[in-house]
Design a protein around this motif. Sequence first.
Motif, mmCIF file in Angstrom:
data_model
loop_
_atom_site.group_PDB
_atom_site.id
_atom_site.type_symbol
_atom_site.label_atom_id
_atom_site.label_comp_id
_atom_site.label_asym_id
_atom_site.label_seq_id
_atom_site.Cartn_x
_atom_site.Cartn_y
_atom_site.Cartn_z
ATOM 1 N N GLU A 1 -40.468 10.234 -2.536
ATOM 2 C CA GLU A 1 -41.248 9.004 -2.460
ATOM 3 C C GLU A 1 -40.856 8.023 -3.561
ATOM 4 O O GLU A 1 -40.828 6.803 -3.350
ATOM 5 C CB GLU A 1 -42.753 9.307 -2.539
ATOM 6 C CG GLU A 1 -43.195 10.091 -3.756
ATOM 7 C CD GLU A 1 -43.164 11.595 -3.545
ATOM 8 O OE1 GLU A 1 -43.836 12.313 -4.281
ATOM 9 O OE2 GLU A 1 -42.454 12.032 -2.609
ATOM 10 N N VAL A 2 -40.508 8.570 -4.744
ATOM 11 C CA VAL A 2 -40.078 7.694 -5.840
ATOM 12 C C VAL A 2 -38.712 7.083 -5.524
ATOM 13 O O VAL A 2 -38.475 5.885 -5.746
ATOM 14 C CB VAL A 2 -40.033 8.472 -7.162
ATOM 15 C CG1 VAL A 2 -39.481 7.598 -8.284
ATOM 16 C CG2 VAL A 2 -41.412 8.993 -7.523
ATOM 17 N N LYS B 1 -39.127 4.362 -3.003
ATOM 18 C CA LYS B 1 -39.655 3.137 -3.610
ATOM 19 C C LYS B 1 -38.568 2.399 -4.384
ATOM 20 O O LYS B 1 -38.484 1.161 -4.321
ATOM 21 C CB LYS B 1 -40.814 3.501 -4.547
ATOM 22 C CG LYS B 1 -41.519 2.301 -5.143
ATOM 23 C CD LYS B 1 -42.225 1.488 -4.075
ATOM 24 C CE LYS B 1 -43.027 0.360 -4.687
ATOM 25 N NZ LYS B 1 -43.680 -0.485 -3.645
ATOM 26 N N GLN C 1 -36.319 0.689 -1.968
ATOM 27 C CA GLN C 1 -36.983 -0.491 -1.429
ATOM 28 C C GLN C 1 -36.913 -1.658 -2.409
ATOM 29 O O GLN C 1 -36.617 -2.802 -2.023
ATOM 30 C CB GLN C 1 -38.447 -0.162 -1.109
ATOM 31 C CG GLN C 1 -39.221 -1.339 -0.541
ATOM 32 C CD GLN C 1 -40.684 -0.999 -0.307
ATOM 33 O OE1 GLN C 1 -41.093 0.159 -0.403
ATOM 34 N NE2 GLN C 1 -41.478 -2.012 0.003
ATOM 35 N N LEU C 2 -37.187 -1.372 -3.694
ATOM 36 C CA LEU C 2 -37.113 -2.427 -4.708
ATOM 37 C C LEU C 2 -35.698 -2.969 -4.837
ATOM 38 O O LEU C 2 -35.497 -4.183 -5.013
ATOM 39 C CB LEU C 2 -37.599 -1.883 -6.057
ATOM 40 C CG LEU C 2 -39.094 -1.521 -6.140
ATOM 41 C CD1 LEU C 2 -39.398 -0.842 -7.470
ATOM 42 C CD2 LEU C 2 -39.956 -2.777 -5.973
ATOM 43 N N GLU D 1 -35.075 -5.273 -1.969
ATOM 44 C CA GLU D 1 -35.768 -6.542 -2.164
ATOM 45 C C GLU D 1 -35.058 -7.421 -3.174
ATOM 46 O O GLU D 1 -34.921 -8.640 -2.974
ATOM 47 C CB GLU D 1 -37.209 -6.273 -2.608
ATOM 48 C CG GLU D 1 -38.074 -5.632 -1.523
ATOM 49 C CD GLU D 1 -39.465 -5.297 -2.027
ATOM 50 O OE1 GLU D 1 -39.722 -5.481 -3.243
ATOM 51 O OE2 GLU D 1 -40.302 -4.851 -1.206
#
Length: 378
Positions: A241-242, A245, A248-249, A252
């Motif tokens: 999950e980390v 994330k 994803q960052l 972005e």
Amino acid sequence: MAEENDNSQEKTEEATPRRIEKAKEDGQTARSKELATMAVLLAGAGGLLMFGSTLAMSLEDIMRGAFVLDRAEIFDTRFMSTQLIASSWDATVAVSPLLLLLLVAAIAGPIGIGGILFSGKAIMPKLNRMDPLKGLKRMFSVRSLVELGKAIAKVGVVLAVAILILNLRTEDLLSISEEPVVPAMEHVLWTLGWSFFFLSCATILIAVVDVPFQIYDHQKKLRMTKQEVKDEYKDTEGKPEVKGKIRQLQREMAQRRMMQDVPTADVVITNPTHYAVALKYDQGRMAAPVVVAKGSDEVAFKIMEIAREHKVEVLRTPPLTRAVYHNTRIGEEIPDGLYMAVAQVLAYIFQLRQFRKGHAAKPSMPSFPIPRDMRRDI
């Protein structure tokens, strides 16, 4: 479910490189005491056979020099200390080859398996070793029984080899009684030296059995459960999950940087419902047009929106847009096969700008040639 949990706790997985490294840091590695014993005994026996005669003659010279005194030496009060120092030095020099050989064997034997290892944790005091209950448990554990069996086997092997040597040397030993004193002493020493050497060779059999067992036992102790492997992977690689994330960052941030480059583009070609690609060409600095931004679906609409806000031409060319989108990466030049088509796009945009300024007639949309191997239907 209970059975699955029990099975999951069985140490069925081989140790990972990280587990092995951590064990070394804790001072845990495969070691064989029998290998170390074998190395020292064979070195001692071999050293006596090689250096025994030289050592005996040196010690004989020391004894003769120590007990043969003249009148002046008897009345010299400093002679005893001087003679003691000289005799000690001569004895040290005489024994040093044998001691050096034993030192090498004492170092090489323990590191024969497992290699050289320095760890302060191995010598740190542990209070749990002082627990009498745990001590009793260790005394009657399977490992203790194995060590007991090894000790009995060692005694049996050495005893069997000793009996064999005595049987083979019986006649030779009995013949010594008929020899003169000096030759008999030499004969006895030579016989004892070789007997000790052959007796030391018995430890080879013990080491041959013990070394594979110690390696297997060490690997077995380092085995891990499936859960331990999963936990280590999470600790090493990061939790899924980390990592998700973080990815994803990163996406972005990359999209934000990409969107900042859209206003600098010369044209944005689109397949209006799916793709958008922003192209830039600086004839003075670039060998070929470069993709400064691209995206699909929502990202494509965002690229078109930013392009219109900054008055960048948006050109609808579905086949060419699909080809460029699927065959390029952001920041890279377009492939050779698309040079002609993109050149026609840029020429059309230039003519369109001239038309809007009133400097040229309205251009017609050309057909853009796309190589067959670069075409995409979706």
